[in-house]
Design a protein around this motif. Structure first.
Motif, PDB file in Angstrom:
ATOM      1  N   UNK A  36      16.257  34.734  26.052  1.00 33.98           N
ATOM      2  CA  UNK A  36      16.587  34.252  24.719  1.00 33.98           C
ATOM      3  C   UNK A  36      17.464  33.008  24.792  1.00 33.98           C
ATOM      4  N   UNK A  37      18.465  33.053  25.651  1.00 27.60           N
ATOM      5  CA  UNK A  37      19.345  31.893  25.833  1.00 27.60           C
ATOM      6  C   UNK A  37      18.574  30.718  26.419  1.00 27.60           C
ATOM      7  N   UNK A  38      17.751  31.018  27.393  1.00 28.34           N
ATOM      8  CA  UNK A  38      16.944  29.992  28.045  1.00 28.34           C
ATOM      9  C   UNK A  38      16.040  29.285  27.038  1.00 28.34           C
ATOM     10  N   UNK A  39      15.362  30.061  26.208  1.00 28.21           N
ATOM     11  CA  UNK A  39      14.473  29.469  25.207  1.00 28.21           C
ATOM     12  C   UNK A  39      15.236  28.566  24.254  1.00 28.21           C
ATOM     13  N   UNK A  40      16.414  29.002  23.830  1.00 23.24           N
ATOM     14  CA  UNK A  40      17.219  28.187  22.918  1.00 23.24           C
ATOM     15  C   UNK A  40      17.595  26.841  23.518  1.00 23.24           C
ATOM     16  N   UNK A  41      17.975  26.848  24.771  1.00 21.23           N
ATOM     17  CA  UNK A  41      18.348  25.602  25.454  1.00 21.23           C
ATOM     18  C   UNK A  41      17.123  24.707  25.624  1.00 21.23           C
ATOM     19  N   UNK A  42      16.012  25.282  26.032  1.00 22.65           N
ATOM     20  CA  UNK A  42      14.806  24.485  26.261  1.00 22.65           C
ATOM     21  C   UNK A  42      14.260  23.894  24.963  1.00 22.65           C
ATOM     22  N   UNK A  43      14.282  24.655  23.884  1.00 20.12           N
ATOM     23  CA  UNK A  43      13.809  24.144  22.596  1.00 20.12           C
ATOM     24  C   UNK A  43      14.705  22.998  22.130  1.00 20.12           C
ATOM     25  N   UNK A  44      16.008  23.156  22.279  1.00 24.89           N
ATOM     26  CA  UNK A  44      16.933  22.085  21.895  1.00 24.89           C
ATOM     27  C   UNK A  44      16.683  20.826  22.721  1.00 24.89           C
ATOM     28  N   UNK A  45      16.372  20.987  24.005  1.00 31.00           N
ATOM     29  CA  UNK A  45      16.094  19.829  24.868  1.00 31.00           C
ATOM     30  C   UNK A  45      14.828  19.118  24.426  1.00 31.00           C
ATOM     31  N   UNK A  46      13.771  19.869  24.121  1.00 33.50           N
ATOM     32  CA  UNK A  46      12.515  19.265  23.663  1.00 33.50           C
ATOM     33  C   UNK A  46      12.722  18.547  22.339  1.00 33.50           C
ATOM     34  N   UNK A  47      13.563  19.129  21.483  1.00 32.48           N
ATOM     35  CA  UNK A  47      13.811  18.546  20.170  1.00 32.48           C
ATOM     36  C   UNK A  47      14.749  17.344  20.229  1.00 32.48           C
ATOM     37  N   UNK A  48      15.296  17.075  21.411  1.00 40.62           N
ATOM     38  CA  UNK A  48      16.192  15.934  21.554  1.00 40.62           C
ATOM     39  C   UNK A  48      17.530  16.134  20.857  1.00 40.62           C
ATOM     40  N   UNK A  49      18.065  17.347  20.965  1.00 34.87           N
ATOM     41  CA  UNK A  49      19.337  17.703  20.335  1.00 34.87           C
ATOM     42  C   UNK A  49      20.392  17.984  21.408  1.00 34.87           C
ATOM     43  N   UNK A  50      21.015  16.933  21.957  1.00 38.62           N
ATOM     44  CA  UNK A  50      21.951  17.136  23.070  1.00 38.62           C
ATOM     45  C   UNK A  50      23.144  18.032  22.738  1.00 38.62           C
ATOM     46  N   UNK A  51      23.624  17.997  21.507  1.00 37.44           N
ATOM     47  CA  UNK A  51      24.765  18.859  21.170  1.00 37.44           C
ATOM     48  C   UNK A  51      24.348  20.333  21.204  1.00 37.44           C
ATOM     49  N   UNK A  52      23.112  20.625  20.777  1.00 33.28           N
ATOM     50  CA  UNK A  52      22.623  22.000  20.842  1.00 33.28           C
ATOM     51  C   UNK A  52      22.336  22.423  22.279  1.00 33.28           C
TER      52      UNK A  52
END
Length: 82
Positions: free
Chosen positions: A3-19
């Motif tokens: 769950x944590x991994x998915x959240x980080x990866x989705x934020x990276x794809x979305x280009x959201x460095x703060x997330x």
């Protein structure tokens, strides 16, 4: 941990460095207190997992490719006539 991994990866794809950074901080805090019974069967240790996660977010273009492959595989391409 997935769950944590998915959240980080989705934020990276979305280009959201703060997330991404928030997700990594959360992962670092949770990794040692996560119930052992909830860890993946192939778990090799917290440092290996965190390093792998950091390596995957380093190149968002690779992640975008994975997303595109999954969209195609699951036939999630939106019908242009809709």
């Amino acid at each position: 941990m997935r769950e944590l991994e998915d959240g980080v990866l989705v934020a990276a794809v979305a280009g959201e460095p703060s997330l991404v950074e928030f997700g990594l901080r959360s992962a670092r805090q949770m990794v040692d207190v996560w119930p052992k019974s909830r860890l993946p069967l192939d778990w090799k240790g917290s440092s290996i997992w965190l390093t792998g996660l950091e390596e995957r977010i380093a190149d968002p273009s690779v992640l975008s490719g994975v997303v595109e492959q999954q969209i195609s595989f699951h036939k999630l391409v939106k019908d242009p006539t809709v």
